[in-house]
Design a protein around this motif. Sequence first.
Motif, short mmCIF file in Angstrom:
data_model
loop_
_atom_site.label_atom_id
_atom_site.label_comp_id
_atom_site.label_asym_id
_atom_site.label_seq_id
_atom_site.Cartn_x
_atom_site.Cartn_y
_atom_site.Cartn_z
N ARG A 91 0.80 -1.22 0.00
CA ARG A 91 0.00 0.00 0.00
C ARG A 91 0.84 1.27 0.00
N ALA A 97 -2.09 2.19 -11.48
CA ALA A 97 -3.09 1.32 -10.85
C ALA A 97 -2.92 -0.13 -11.28
N THR A 98 -2.62 -0.33 -12.57
CA THR A 98 -2.46 -1.69 -13.09
C THR A 98 -1.31 -2.40 -12.41
N LEU A 100 0.04 -1.78 -9.43
CA LEU A 100 -0.24 -2.03 -8.02
C LEU A 100 -1.21 -3.20 -7.85
N LEU A 101 -2.10 -3.36 -8.80
CA LEU A 101 -3.11 -4.42 -8.72
C LEU A 101 -2.68 -5.72 -9.40
N GLY A 120 -10.34 0.63 2.01
CA GLY A 120 -8.89 0.75 2.10
C GLY A 120 -8.33 0.70 3.50
N LYS A 133 -11.87 3.50 -2.34
CA LYS A 133 -10.67 3.75 -3.14
C LYS A 133 -10.91 3.27 -4.57
N SER A 134 -10.05 3.70 -5.46
CA SER A 134 -10.26 3.42 -6.89
C SER A 134 -9.86 2.01 -7.31
N GLY A 135 -9.20 1.26 -6.42
CA GLY A 135 -8.69 -0.05 -6.80
C GLY A 135 -9.76 -1.01 -7.29
N HIS A 138 -10.54 -0.23 -10.97
CA HIS A 138 -9.48 -0.64 -11.90
C HIS A 138 -9.39 -2.17 -12.00
N LEU A 139 -9.66 -2.86 -10.91
CA LEU A 139 -9.63 -4.32 -10.94
C LEU A 139 -10.73 -4.86 -11.84
#
Length: 210
Positions: A91, A97-98, A100-101, A120, A133-135, A138-139
């Motif tokens: 974290r 984003a890609t 990190l995920l 989060g 959060k935006s994750g 994006h996932l």
Amino acid sequence: MLASLTAFIITSAARLLTGARALWLGCTADPRQRVYYANHSSHGDFILLWASLPPELRRRTRPVAGVDYWQKPGIRSFLINRVFNGVLIDRQRTGSATNLLQPLIDAIDHGDSLIIFPEGTRNLTDEPLLPFKSGLYHLMQARPTVELIPVWIDNLNRVMPKGRALPLPLLCTLSFGEPLQWQEEEDKEAFLERARNALLTLSQEKAQNG
């Protein structure tokens, strides 16, 4: 062997101490690949959600957890890696984003389901949910065909409040809602608001039905 025994002890203890009930309100407990996302008010959230799944689902469902808390020498590292088979994310790391995920995407591509908490961090406020959060967006943008299931966890923060050594005898429920469908034209803000509202709706249905 030790990991399997530990998993049995943890799942049995979690259900016994919380009296946990899994309510499949908008979906059924079938083995299709899913991302379960839930509200987050206690360190025990993912343990209880994981323990509430039938064994055949639990074997292929992996909680997403932070490296900073779990990947330390000792019992935490053993639990997250050997017992829960967690997907660890950094974290504190910066990047797209890609990138990190990527561990989550790799787990999905391997056929696993995931448990994720889009707030989060633990919600210690009086608000029912923190902003997402935006994750999660994006996932699902990266893997839109995976079922996205909202899960409202009720009472766990009162079963084991901060500073208490023993749990209170309160019934804890987990309400599994209807899958959210990915909509290609939907932007990030609209998607996160829709996902957040799905959880809030589950909490209200739980309050109405008791």
